[in-house]
Every structure is written in C-alpha cells, then in structure tokens.
Motif scaffolding. Structure first.
Motif, PDB file in Angstrom:
ATOM      1  N   THR A 117       0.857  -1.195   0.000  1.00 23.22           N
ATOM      2  CA  THR A 117       0.000   0.000   0.000  1.00 23.22           C
ATOM      3  C   THR A 117       0.890   1.241   0.000  1.00 23.22           C
ATOM      4  N   MET A 167      -8.489  -0.984  -1.061  1.00 27.44           N
ATOM      5  CA  MET A 167      -7.213  -1.342  -1.667  1.00 27.44           C
ATOM      6  C   MET A 167      -6.882  -0.427  -2.837  1.00 27.44           C
ATOM      7  N   MET A 186      -5.588   2.913  -1.776  1.00 24.46           N
ATOM      8  CA  MET A 186      -4.309   2.882  -1.079  1.00 24.46           C
ATOM      9  C   MET A 186      -3.184   2.264  -1.895  1.00 24.46           C
ATOM     10  N   ARG A 187      -3.464   1.954  -3.169  1.00 20.22           N
ATOM     11  CA  ARG A 187      -2.436   1.294  -3.968  1.00 20.22           C
ATOM     12  C   ARG A 187      -1.309   2.267  -4.309  1.00 20.22           C
TER      13      ARG A 187
END
Length: 465
Positions: A148, A319, A322-323
């Motif tokens: 992340t 996800m 926050m990648r």
C-alpha cells in the motif's frame, strides 16, 4: 525626512523595462506574465527605498532585482538538502534516501510506458502487486504479499477487512502515537473495529489477552513501540505466545512492526530490531511495516502473511484507494533486489551509514576540518553520537566524529550561520549544541562532501574573528 520627488520621477515605466533587451531576455526565459509581476515587485521595492532616502536604481539594477525575484519564485519548493544532523532516518528530511539503482529504476519506468498492469507473456491485464510479491515472499518466507502507499494505510486496510464491527485486542502499552500526531487507537477506530485494551502500560501477560476473548473478537493485534522505550519493571507477550492463543481459538494475529528491518541490526552495534521473517516464523498471520524506514526504500506499507488472509485484504474496496504508483513500485523492487543480492550495506544509503566504521567517519570529519582550516576557518573535530531516527531503534546511538565550529571563534551567531546554510541553493541542515555548530559526516552522502566544504566556506569565512 524630505522625499526627493525627482528620484521617484527617474524610475522607468513597466513598459520600458519589459521592452528593454534585459526585459526581453527575462520574458523569453520566464514568460511575460511572470516577468511583469517581478518587475512590478522590483519597482515597488525601489519606490519604498527612495521614500526611505535611497537614490533611484538604474534600469539594469531593477532588472537584476526582477531576475532575483523570478529565481526565487522558480526555486522548487520540494528540494534536495544535505543532512548533516546525524539522524540517519530523518522524517523531516524525507526519511530514507534511495539507492542509485532505485533512482535509475524510477527514471526508466516513469519516462515512458510500462507493464504496470499488463502481463507481457499472456497479452492480458495483469496486477501491479505481482511485481514485488514474489520477491517479498522470497526474502521473508511469507505465503503472500501486498503493498500500500504507507504503513498506516496497511494497518487501516487490514483491520477494515478483518475486524470491521468486531473487537480487536491490544496491549495498553502498545497504543502508540506515530509521526504527525496520528495515534494507533484513532486509526483502529477509523477501520470500524472496537478497541479492547488489556494489561497495563508496562506489563501485559498472555492471561490478559485470554481473559478479554469473546465471541466478538476478530483478531489479536501487536504493535511494535518503535518510537519510544519502556524500561524497568516491564513484561510483554511474545508473538509466538499470542499466535498459539489466537490459533487455539481460530483467530488471526496481526503484527505491526513499524520499521520493518530485513537485516539483523545487532550486527552493527545496535539492539536487535524485530524482523518480519521472525514474526512470520513465530506464527503471525499478517505482518505490516514501512518501506522508507529500516528497509531503506520508498514510502510504502508492506503487508505479508497467509495467502488466504491477504487475498481477502486485496479484494477490499479501500485497496484501490491505497495502492501505490509505478514509480514507487520501481523503487521498491530495486531496493529489494539489494537484499536479494546480499548488497544492502554497500548499496542502500541508510545501511551504508549504519554500517560505516567509526574510523572512516572520523577520517571524513578530519578531512573536512583540514580543508576549512586551510581557508582560515577554525574548525575542529569532536566525538559524538549518530542516531537511527525515523521511529526506529529509539535510544540507540552509533559512535561518530563531528565537525565542530565554536561560537567563540566566529563573529556571527551560530543561529544565523545555521540559517544561512539552510538558505543556500543546496541547503545544509546542521545542529547546534552547547555553543557549537555541529555537522555529522555519517549522514552526509560522500558525493556531497565538496558541497559541505563550499557551503561552510561561503557562509563562515567572512564571520571568523
């Protein structure tokens, strides 16, 4: 004070300056709108100076003033600095500098297209996580890995996936506050889980965790207190003991290590920092840590652990938010390759600094002092201590040799000298202790040595008593 109106009348118009040869040059370099604003500012300052008793500057002087304004405006706000503070992972100065190979990898990927989410073998869409997952698993023994954009995001994502609406048990002594005033309890609450504190600040036993278990318990969480120390009458519960208890009740254990050290820090004169591979071997189901602390890479949050659990985390809607991007992935992969090739201490800057021998640091400090004395600057060396910093290995120090300039031997205040060093085109960040300006060679990249000498010569030379 009598104002000389004739001096005010001598000021050229804005158009005259814009249409001059010098003005045209500024327009060509900076644009007309920026040059116009700079000339207006230069004229405004000149008028104020005349009102204060000065004479009218020439057109050339006004254009020089305008160019200085433009140079200041165009100076990047985020810029490289020289860290001479002795704090290796300096959060205020950007934490870990990247290796040359990591910088080259970023440039290679950012300058064109890449296979970020494309499988070149099948010709179909791929996943950005595959670029480093296998490498992380190889280095740590994990079944699976995710990345992340920072470790706080990793904690939030994992708790949101595994514990939303349920209870998470944590020792009261691990409810830490991290940089910027962010607190672990606040992050936990944002994930939608209910915090259950057990034990006391200084002592938490396995029985405290067991007594708190209920049908609403989602997981047991341990957080490494990486930015403070509790010493004296203390007791904590090992990850292995927590894992045995959790697994007996079909619950997972999550270990937030914070720094994420892949090397044994005790080999470099420091206490042992918990390692991800040790936590996984002890039975932790999810381990998370930062990439820009003791790993020595870019800012990322790394999640390791059981394949089934990480697959659930990867599918969470957060996800995507926050990648990490392609440049960060490139830098991370290049950093991890150093560990794969057993070259971390020679290629990763923070590990080169940590592993530097005291005698080599002393030799650099002596060379600096000798070159400055040759310029008439009364520089000397003295023993000191470097610190790891960045919320890693609190209280741990490494012996170093500092360059020292004493307040008694310069005419300006040390605060002013430190400020002038900070305001250079390449700022040099120092520290002051007991009426002495100090610079630690350990945290200065070797290729920056000449700039340190140049900066000190420029700033200090004219202040010598």
């Amino acid at each position: 004070m009598t104002i000389d109106q004739n001096q005010l009348r001598l000021l050229p118009s804005i158009d005259e300056l814009l249409q001059s040869t010098g003005g045209s040059g500024l327009i060509a370099h900076y644009s007309r709108s920026m040059t116009l604003r700079a000339i207006r500012a230069a004229l405004a300052q000149a008028r104020q100076d005349i009102l204060d008793g000065s004479t009218c500057p020439s057109s050339e002087q006004l254009l020089v003033a305008a160019e200085q304004i433009l140079q200041q405006v165009m100076r990047p706000h985020l810029q490289s600095v020289i860290n001479a503070t002795g704090v290796i992972i300096n959060t205020n100065l950007g934490r870990s500098p990247l290796s040359r190979e990591a910088l080259m990898a970023v440039q290679e990927v950012a300058g064109g297209y890449s296979n970020l989410e494309y499988d070149v073998e099948t010709g179909r869409r791929g996943s950005r996580h595959t670029h480093v997952a296998a490498l992380l698993c190889e280095l740590t023994g994990a079944e699976a890995a995710l990345v992340t954009n920072n470790n706080a995001a990793a904690v939030l994502l994992a708790l949101s996936t595994l514990a939303m609406g349920r209870e998470v048990i944590i020792s009261r002594g691990q409810l830490v506050e991290i940089g910027g005033g962010f607190r672990v309890p606040d992050i936990m609450r944002q994930s939608g889980c209910q915090l259950v504190e057990v034990g006391t600040t200084n002592r938490t036993r396995i029985g405290d965790y067991e007594a708190a278990l209920s049908e609403r318990t989602a997981l047991l969480l341990t957080v490494h207190p990486s930015n403070f120390l509790i010493s004296g009458f203390t007791e904590s519960t090992s990850t292995a003991a927590l894992a045995e208890l959790a697994h007996r009740h079909n619950l997972p254990v999550m270990d937030d290590l914070g720094s994420g050290c892949l090397l044994d820090s005790s080999q470099y004169g420091l206490t042992h920092e918990p390692m991800p591979q040790e936590s996984l071997a002890a039975g932790a189901d999810v381990v998370c840590f930062s990439g820009d602390k003791l790993l020595g890479g870019p800012q990322v949050g790394i999640l390791l652990g059981k394949a089934e659990i990480l697959a659930r985390i990867a599918k969470h809607p957060l996800m995507r938010a926050m990648r990490i991007d392609k440049m960060t992935l490139a830098a991370l992969e290049a950093t991890l390759r150093h560990y794969q090739r057993d070259e971390a201490t020679s290629h990763i800057p923070i590990w080169r600094m940590i592993a530097a021998r005291p005698e080599s640091v002393a030799a650099r400090a002596s060379r600096w002092a000798a070159k400055l004395r040759a310029q008439g600057i009364a520089a000397r060396t003295q023993r000191g201590e470097s610190t790891v910093g960045g919320g890693s290995l609190p209280g741990e120090m490494l012996p170093t040799t500092l360059l020292a300039i004493d307040a008694a031997l310069v005419s300006q205040s040390l605060d002013e000298i430190a400020k002038q060093l900070r305001l250079r085109s390449i700022p040099i960040i120092t520290r002051i202790l007991r009426d002495t300006l100090l610079l630690d060679p350990r945290t200065v990249l070797e290729e920056q040595d000449k700039e340190v000498i140049l900066g000190l010569t420029e700033v200090v030379e004219n202040t010598v008593k």
